[in-house]
Write a protein that holds these residues in place. Structure first.
Motif, PDB file in Angstrom:
ATOM      1  N   LEU A 159      -0.726 -14.854 -11.802  1.00  0.00           N
ATOM      2  CA  LEU A 159      -1.204 -13.650 -12.236  1.00  0.00           C
ATOM      3  C   LEU A 159      -2.579 -13.161 -11.445  1.00  0.00           C
ATOM      4  CD1 LEU A 159      -0.860 -11.273 -14.319  1.00  0.00           C
ATOM      5  CD2 LEU A 159      -2.496 -12.548 -15.807  1.00  0.00           C
ATOM      6  N   ALA A 160      -3.218 -14.027 -11.145  1.00  0.00           N
ATOM      7  CA  ALA A 160      -4.586 -13.643 -10.468  1.00  0.00           C
ATOM      8  C   ALA A 160      -4.367 -13.092  -9.053  1.00  0.00           C
ATOM      9  CB  ALA A 160      -5.505 -14.942 -10.596  1.00  0.00           C
ATOM     10  N   VAL A 161      -3.497 -13.926  -8.437  1.00  0.00           N
ATOM     11  CA  VAL A 161      -3.206 -13.590  -6.938  1.00  0.00           C
ATOM     12  C   VAL A 161      -2.390 -12.007  -6.767  1.00  0.00           C
ATOM     13  CG1 VAL A 161      -2.044 -14.165  -4.773  1.00  0.00           C
ATOM     14  CG2 VAL A 161      -3.221 -15.960  -6.268  1.00  0.00           C
ATOM     15  N   THR A 162      -1.644 -11.987  -7.684  1.00  0.00           N
ATOM     16  CA  THR A 162      -0.667 -10.603  -7.629  1.00  0.00           C
ATOM     17  C   THR A 162      -1.438  -9.628  -8.196  1.00  0.00           C
ATOM     18  OG1 THR A 162       0.416 -11.206  -9.546  1.00  0.00           O
ATOM     19  CG2 THR A 162       1.640 -11.739  -7.469  1.00  0.00           C
ATOM     20  N   ALA A 163      -2.427  -9.664  -9.173  1.00  0.00           N
ATOM     21  CA  ALA A 163      -3.044  -8.508  -9.488  1.00  0.00           C
ATOM     22  C   ALA A 163      -4.134  -8.191  -8.484  1.00  0.00           C
ATOM     23  CB  ALA A 163      -3.906  -9.171 -10.970  1.00  0.00           C
ATOM     24  N   LEU A 164      -4.611  -9.191  -7.733  1.00  0.00           N
ATOM     25  CA  LEU A 164      -5.736  -9.054  -6.906  1.00  0.00           C
ATOM     26  C   LEU A 164      -5.043  -8.138  -5.872  1.00  0.00           C
ATOM     27  CD1 LEU A 164      -8.469  -9.778  -5.597  1.00  0.00           C
ATOM     28  CD2 LEU A 164      -7.460 -11.539  -4.288  1.00  0.00           C
ATOM     29  N   PHE A 165      -4.094  -8.439  -5.181  1.00  0.00           N
ATOM     30  CA  PHE A 165      -3.085  -7.838  -4.049  1.00  0.00           C
ATOM     31  C   PHE A 165      -2.734  -6.595  -4.623  1.00  0.00           C
ATOM     32  CE2 PHE A 165      -2.820 -12.122  -2.047  1.00  0.00           C
ATOM     33  CZ  PHE A 165      -3.405 -11.638  -0.935  1.00  0.00           C
ATOM     34  N   ASN A 166      -2.280  -6.346  -5.959  1.00  0.00           N
ATOM     35  CA  ASN A 166      -1.743  -5.169  -6.173  1.00  0.00           C
ATOM     36  C   ASN A 166      -2.795  -4.106  -6.481  1.00  0.00           C
ATOM     37  OD1 ASN A 166       0.740  -3.729  -6.954  1.00  0.00           O
ATOM     38  ND2 ASN A 166      -0.311  -3.897  -9.249  1.00  0.00           N
ATOM     39  N   GLY A 167      -3.840  -4.701  -6.978  1.00  0.00           N
ATOM     40  CA  GLY A 167      -5.229  -3.937  -7.371  1.00  0.00           C
ATOM     41  C   GLY A 167      -5.705  -3.364  -6.139  1.00  0.00           C
ATOM     42  N   LEU A 168      -6.015  -4.206  -4.919  1.00  0.00           N
ATOM     43  CA  LEU A 168      -6.367  -3.773  -3.860  1.00  0.00           C
ATOM     44  C   LEU A 168      -5.548  -2.582  -3.189  1.00  0.00           C
ATOM     45  CD1 LEU A 168      -7.694  -7.050  -1.953  1.00  0.00           C
ATOM     46  CD2 LEU A 168      -8.938  -4.668  -2.118  1.00  0.00           C
ATOM     47  N   GLY A 169      -4.388  -2.918  -3.141  1.00  0.00           N
ATOM     48  CA  GLY A 169      -3.299  -1.843  -2.638  1.00  0.00           C
ATOM     49  C   GLY A 169      -3.483  -0.542  -3.397  1.00  0.00           C
ATOM     50  N   GLN A 170      -3.612  -0.541  -4.737  1.00  0.00           N
ATOM     51  CA  GLN A 170      -3.617   0.736  -5.630  1.00  0.00           C
ATOM     52  C   GLN A 170      -4.699   1.230  -5.160  1.00  0.00           C
ATOM     53  OE1 GLN A 170      -1.117   1.888  -7.362  1.00  0.00           O
ATOM     54  NE2 GLN A 170       0.338   0.066  -7.787  1.00  0.00           N
ATOM     55  N   TRP A 171      -5.996   0.637  -5.277  1.00  0.00           N
ATOM     56  CA  TRP A 171      -7.255   0.956  -4.808  1.00  0.00           C
ATOM     57  C   TRP A 171      -7.355   1.890  -3.669  1.00  0.00           C
ATOM     58  CZ3 TRP A 171     -11.196  -0.342  -1.299  1.00  0.00           C
ATOM     59  CH2 TRP A 171     -12.304   0.332  -1.489  1.00  0.00           C
ATOM     60  N   TRP A 172      -6.560   1.134  -2.536  1.00  0.00           N
ATOM     61  CA  TRP A 172      -6.854   1.863  -1.319  1.00  0.00           C
ATOM     62  C   TRP A 172      -5.777   2.930  -1.010  1.00  0.00           C
ATOM     63  CZ3 TRP A 172      -8.025  -3.255   1.667  1.00  0.00           C
ATOM     64  CH2 TRP A 172      -8.975  -2.696   2.737  1.00  0.00           C
ATOM     65  N   LEU A 222       0.033  -4.486   1.200  1.00  0.00           N
ATOM     66  CA  LEU A 222      -0.736  -5.285   0.419  1.00  0.00           C
ATOM     67  C   LEU A 222       0.212  -5.316  -0.891  1.00  0.00           C
ATOM     68  CD1 LEU A 222      -4.531  -4.516   0.423  1.00  0.00           C
ATOM     69  CD2 LEU A 222      -3.399  -6.678   0.764  1.00  0.00           C
ATOM     70  N   ILE A 223       0.779  -3.980  -1.342  1.00  0.00           N
ATOM     71  CA  ILE A 223       1.682  -3.998  -2.589  1.00  0.00           C
ATOM     72  C   ILE A 223       2.961  -4.522  -2.420  1.00  0.00           C
ATOM     73  CG2 ILE A 223       2.738  -2.251  -4.019  1.00  0.00           C
ATOM     74  CD1 ILE A 223       0.613  -0.273  -3.601  1.00  0.00           C
ATOM     75  N   ALA A 224       3.599  -4.438  -1.254  1.00  0.00           N
ATOM     76  CA  ALA A 224       4.755  -5.243  -0.882  1.00  0.00           C
ATOM     77  C   ALA A 224       4.398  -6.542  -0.853  1.00  0.00           C
ATOM     78  CB  ALA A 224       5.149  -4.767   0.736  1.00  0.00           C
ATOM     79  N   LEU A 225       3.224  -7.183  -0.188  1.00  0.00           N
ATOM     80  CA  LEU A 225       2.764  -8.633  -0.311  1.00  0.00           C
ATOM     81  C   LEU A 225       2.914  -9.012  -1.627  1.00  0.00           C
ATOM     82  CD1 LEU A 225       1.782 -10.846   1.517  1.00  0.00           C
ATOM     83  CD2 LEU A 225      -0.470 -10.206   1.051  1.00  0.00           C
TER      84      LEU A 225
END
Lengths: 269, 265
Positions: free
Chosen positions: A253-266, A189-192
């Motif tokens: 911003l919304a899309v990258t923040a979503l993927f980055n946030g999910l990745g960091q949370w995981w 997710l973070i790489a994505l």
């Protein structure tokens, strides 16, 4: 502590809180205001081809980058000798630190001519070449993040599997990867999110037509390349299209923040 | 007694593929660099006389941007580590740091563009460029500064304070020698990142300051997107300079890091 030093320390602390807060507010406030100004219906209509373009280029990048990143992480973490690891890991950092314009050059001057030799109908500006280059660009990031996930699996588990007679490859496949699943998903997710954010390669190698197509041989535009492409198309305008910038910026911003946030949370999980 | 186990064919195949994938990105870059070298060699020397402003511009952008970013990140770390902050405030700040680290670099350019349009027109070219560079680098530098602070065990801090050391003495004697290496590696990596930063500068350069803002990545961008005569060889020369400088800085960071590891600190 001298009074002036205490005062200075307080000022620095306030500044330390204020600038990130201001920056976050500026991103959400300024870009959000641009979106509202332009009207929701128009913005959604404009975003569709860009979102499709992002999905196609990122899809190609993921098909190339995620398996390769995982494979290189498994090799470095589980199969390589300590000596090979000592040599290969610094080499990975060299690829990671290479500027995006250099990768864009590789896409235009190396990858596209190579693909055109065996693929008919591939345009000079196409989505396949930047997609593959983004995938290759993603390998070191994906590999390093996945390696952290693999290294987080306890050695006891590995040793127990080995003691039961499992071969190293079976240990990786049946024990290490299932245990590191969440970390590997977070790494993907973070790489994505990093690939989604990368606009330079797509803007240079993919062109700027905002068309609804999923054909990778054709030219198309992604959200991030649209932001950079606006200047290439509209440089002669007297004023920049702030509304277009704000809409595409907010969506990105919304899309990258979503993927980055999910990745960091995981990762934290 | 040492037990030897034969490597299976499957393991060898996976290892070979893994080795190839680790080297693949570097392989593609090497092919690109060789291609660039061939183009540069085939171009008359007079075509490369326009590089000096770009080199000087990059040096100024990187210098001011990294310095500004370092000050901003130190201030944020001081606020984060401050004992006056409540846990909720600290969590909020960490959330902001995570948010900012995920913001695509191109959006810093969009933000600058919107701000310039909204009234920042009087600010100089170089300052705006350096501000975008500083903002992009900040989240990673915050992490570096925090890592540098954490590299000194808390016991040593407490011991230095207990012996009556002033904050300046603690900084110079206890923190400095340990943290400086971590900080130096982080700053060198930030410099490498700043040299190649293109996306946020493109937007500023396009509308407001085509004459005033010079940087290596912008020259390469311009040569690749505007297909003028000689564009490919101009881009090739820029690519060689960018690869050379970023790899040099990264190599220095690796050498400092490795020297530190070898010393066993």
């Amino acid at each position: 502590m001298a009074p002036w030093a205490a005062w200075l320390q307080s000022v620095v602390r306030v500044l330390g809180v204020a600038w990130p807060a201001l920056l976050c507010t500026a991103f959400i406030g300024l870009l959000g205001a641009g979106v509202i100004d332009d009207g929701a219906a128009a913005s959604v209509r404009n975003l569709l081809p860009l979102t499709l373009g992002s999905a196609v280029t990122v899809g190609v990048a993921c098909v190339v980058g995620i398996p390769m990143g995982l494979l290189s992480a498994v090799y470095i973490s589980e199969l390589a000798s300590p000596r090979a690891r000592r040599v290969l890991k610094p080499l990975q950092t060299f690829s990671m630190c290479t500027p995006a314009v250099v990768w864009a050059y590789a896409a235009v001057m190396v990858m596209t001519p190579a693909l055109q030799q065996w693929m008919s109908g591939l345009q000079d500006d196409n989505a396949l070449s930047p997609g593959i280059v983004l995938g290759i660009m993603m390998v070191p990031t994906m590999s390093m993040l996945s390696e952290n996930a693999l290294n987080a699996v306890s050695n006891d588990v590995r040793e127990a599997a080995c003691a039961l007679g499992a071969a190293p490859l079976a240990v990786v496949r049946r024990v290490v990867i299932p245990n590191a699943q969440r970390g590997l998903l977070a790494a993907s997710l973070i790489a994505l999110s990093r690939v989604l954010a990368e606009g330079v390669v797509v803007a240079v190698a993919c062109g700027h037509p905002a068309v609804m197509t999923a054909d990778v041989r054709m030219s198309m535009e992604s959200l991030s390349s649209h932001l950079l492409g606006l200047n290439a198309q509209d440089a002669l305008l007297s004023q920049p299209p702030i509304a277009s910038l704000a809409i595409a910026g907010m969506a990105l911003l919304a899309v990258t923040a979503l993927f980055n946030g999910l990745g960091q949370w995981w990762v934290r999980q | 007694m040492t037990l030897h186990r034969h490597t299976t064919a499957g393991e060898s195949v996976v290892a070979a593929l893994g080795f190839a994938t680790v080297l693949l990105p570097l392989g593609l870059l090497t092919v690109a660099v060789v291609d660039a070298l061939q183009r540069v060699v085939a171009t008359p020397l007079s075509m490369h006389s326009t590089w000096l402003p770009a080199l000087w511009g990059t040096a100024r952008l990187v210098g001011v941007g990294v310095a500004l970013s370092l000050v901003m990140s130190m201030a944020m770390v001081m606020a984060l580590e401050s004992t006056h902050q409540s846990n909720a405030q600290r969590q909020l700040m960490k959330g902001m740091q995570v948010f900012l680290s995920g913001v695509p670099p191109v959006l810093y350019g969009v933000l600058m563009a919107v701000m310039v349009f909204g009234g920042l027109r009087g600010v100089s070219t170089q300052t705006l460029g350096a501000m975008s560079v500083a903002m992009v680098l900040c989240p990673s530098l915050v992490a570096t500064v925090r890592r540098a602070l954490r590299s000194v065990p808390e016991d040593e801090w407490a011991a230095a304070h207990a012996l009556g050391g002033t904050p300046v003495m603690v900084l110079a004697v206890v923190l400095g020698p340990r943290a400086i290496v971590v900080l130096a590696v982080g700053v060198l990596r930030a410099v490498g990142q700043a040299i190649g930063l293109c996306a946020p500068l493109v937007l500023l350069w396009a509308w407001w300051m085509p004459e005033g803002l010079h940087a290596l990545p912008l020259v390469v961008w311009d040569a690749l997107t505007v297909s003028a005569e000689g564009g490919a060889s101009l881009a090739a020369a820029g690519v060689l300079m960018l690869v050379g400088s970023t790899w040099l800085v990264n190599g220095m960071a690796l050498a400092v890091n490795r020297g530190w590891d070898v010393d066993g600190q």
